[in-house]
Scaffold this motif. Structure first.
Motif, PDB file in Angstrom:
ATOM      1  N   ARG A  88       6.186  12.703 -14.056  1.00 42.41           N
ATOM      2  CA  ARG A  88       4.723  12.587 -13.927  1.00 42.41           C
ATOM      3  C   ARG A  88       4.024  12.760 -15.271  1.00 42.41           C
ATOM      4  O   ARG A  88       2.877  13.203 -15.340  1.00 42.41           O
ATOM      5  N   GLY A  89       4.721  12.453 -16.334  1.00 45.54           N
ATOM      6  CA  GLY A  89       4.127  12.560 -17.657  1.00 45.54           C
ATOM      7  C   GLY A  89       3.890  13.984 -18.116  1.00 45.54           C
ATOM      8  O   GLY A  89       3.186  14.199 -19.113  1.00 45.54           O
ATOM      9  N   LEU A  90       4.500  14.965 -17.450  1.00 49.19           N
ATOM     10  CA  LEU A  90       4.226  16.367 -17.787  1.00 49.19           C
ATOM     11  C   LEU A  90       4.716  16.733 -19.185  1.00 49.19           C
ATOM     12  O   LEU A  90       4.054  17.495 -19.898  1.00 49.19           O
ATOM     13  N   ASP A  93       2.352  15.171 -21.613  1.00 51.28           N
ATOM     14  CA  ASP A  93       1.109  15.949 -21.585  1.00 51.28           C
ATOM     15  C   ASP A  93       1.284  17.261 -22.335  1.00 51.28           C
ATOM     16  O   ASP A  93       0.386  17.699 -23.069  1.00 51.28           O
ATOM     17  N   ALA A  96       1.130  16.576 -26.046  1.00 46.69           N
ATOM     18  CA  ALA A  96      -0.238  16.368 -26.502  1.00 46.69           C
ATOM     19  C   ALA A  96      -1.018  17.681 -26.542  1.00 46.69           C
ATOM     20  O   ALA A  96      -1.741  17.964 -27.514  1.00 46.69           O
ATOM     21  N   ASP A  97      -0.895  18.494 -25.498  1.00 42.92           N
ATOM     22  CA  ASP A  97      -1.628  19.764 -25.459  1.00 42.92           C
ATOM     23  C   ASP A  97      -1.157  20.711 -26.558  1.00 42.92           C
ATOM     24  O   ASP A  97      -1.973  21.421 -27.176  1.00 42.92           O
ATOM     25  N   SER A 118      -8.081  20.064 -19.397  1.00 44.12           N
ATOM     26  CA  SER A 118      -7.537  18.835 -18.812  1.00 44.12           C
ATOM     27  C   SER A 118      -7.649  17.635 -19.744  1.00 44.12           C
ATOM     28  O   SER A 118      -6.922  16.651 -19.577  1.00 44.12           O
ATOM     29  N   ASP A 119      -8.531  17.710 -20.732  1.00 40.65           N
ATOM     30  CA  ASP A 119      -8.694  16.566 -21.632  1.00 40.65           C
ATOM     31  C   ASP A 119      -7.690  16.655 -22.784  1.00 40.65           C
ATOM     32  O   ASP A 119      -7.057  17.679 -23.003  1.00 40.65           O
ATOM     33  N   ILE A 120      -7.535  15.550 -23.510  1.00 44.51           N
ATOM     34  CA  ILE A 120      -6.647  15.482 -24.669  1.00 44.51           C
ATOM     35  C   ILE A 120      -7.490  15.242 -25.905  1.00 44.51           C
ATOM     36  O   ILE A 120      -8.324  14.336 -25.939  1.00 44.51           O
ATOM     37  N   GLY A 124      -3.712  15.454 -30.088  1.00 46.21           N
ATOM     38  CA  GLY A 124      -2.820  15.059 -29.016  1.00 46.21           C
ATOM     39  C   GLY A 124      -2.677  13.555 -28.901  1.00 46.21           C
ATOM     40  O   GLY A 124      -1.567  13.038 -28.690  1.00 46.21           O
ATOM     41  N   LEU A 128       0.877  11.629 -29.467  1.00 45.31           N
ATOM     42  CA  LEU A 128       1.446  10.808 -28.405  1.00 45.31           C
ATOM     43  C   LEU A 128       1.685   9.380 -28.877  1.00 45.31           C
ATOM     44  O   LEU A 128       2.737   8.786 -28.597  1.00 45.31           O
ATOM     45  N   ASP A 248       3.384  23.887 -21.495  1.00 39.62           N
ATOM     46  CA  ASP A 248       3.090  22.838 -22.467  1.00 39.62           C
ATOM     47  C   ASP A 248       4.074  22.871 -23.630  1.00 39.62           C
ATOM     48  O   ASP A 248       4.526  21.822 -24.106  1.00 39.62           O
TER      49      ASP A 248
END
Length: 268
Positions: A88-90, A93, A96-97, A118-120, A124, A128, A248
């Protein structure tokens, strides 16, 4: 006469450990029945097994597209997409975080708050972008040598990426937050077992690489060693900056190790 106390509950078995590994590191339909420190230890020791399944699925799709007439670039894009879907792209993510937290140059508490949003942010996004471009380019180089080379590279990268999580879960590495996956698995794996898992992964990559010749065996072993080394350097930096690991950070370690492995395999 006092009543006989009930027998102690059995400890987690291999099935519990595998369910924990696949249930937390993939989106495969696996039910995690136990969520305790003992099960987490077994699950993190089994994480390279989950990586092998993800890597074979990713490389298998790329190999199929190549055999059906698709070019190396198409095979590489498909191979890079499968792990993102299966997690799920974790991990992406998390990469990026973590980049946003490290790039902010803020104190640990504030950097952790930035990572939890929640935003990048710009750090990040740039991280990515270049990570995915490098991954696709390296995989395309491997698939240009043949479907088996591309499949092998995807498997090595995925196994090394998850082994980096095993090493990051060793005793002595604290959690930066009291909650989340990082806190659940931090410090659960004895240091000796973590090192043994790393040695098994390196030896296994080299052994399978031997099917392509002695040079490929050496290169595969080196790719695994460097992947785990890069992840260890990032882990130490995150410990200094954040005070420990988070979910993260685990994602960033996995992506960094996997990218290092596939780049090394693409060289030469």
């Amino acid at each position: 006469m006092p009543p006989t106390p009930p027998p102690p509950a059995p400890g987690p078995g291999l099935g519990d450990a595998l369910r924990f590994a696949f249930g937390t590191l993939t989106v495969l339909p696996v039910t995690v029945r136990r969520w305790d420190r003992q099960t987490a230890r077994g699950g993190m020791l089994c994480s390279p097994v989950a990586g092998l399944v993800v890597g074979l699925a990713a490389g298998g799709l790329g190999a199929l597209l190549l055999v059906l007439g698709g070019g190396p670039l198409l095979a590489a894009v498909a191979t890079a997409a499968v792990p993102a879907v299966l997690t799920r792209g974790l991990h992406l993510d998390g990469l990026a975080d973590t980049a946003d937290g490290l790039g902010s140059a803020k104190p640990a508490d504030e950097a952790l708050r930035i990572m939890k949003r929640s935003d990048i942010g710009p750090f990040g996004v740039v991280t990515l972008l270049f990570a995915l471009l490098a991954q696709v380019a390296a995989l395309a180089e491997r698939f240009a040598q043949g479907w088996a080379h591309g499949l092998f590279a995807a498997a090595v990268a995925a196994v090394a990426a998850r082994c980096a999580l095993t090493l990051a879960s060793r005793t002595g590495v604290p959690a930066a937050r009291p909650e989340g996956l990082g806190a659940a698995v931090a410090g659960t794996v004895p240091r000796g077992l973590a090192v043994l898992a790393g040695a098994v992964v390196v030896a296994g990559c080299a052994a399978v690489g031997g099917a392509f010749g002695p040079y490929e065996a050496l290169r595969a072993g080196l790719a695994a060693v460097l992947a785990l080394g890069v992840a260890e350097l990032l882990l130490r930096h995150c410990r200094r900056r954040f005070g420990g690991v988070t979910g993260d950070v685990f994602g960033a370690l996995a992506e960094s190790a996997g990218l290092t492995a596939v780049v090394v395999l693409a060289l030469g």
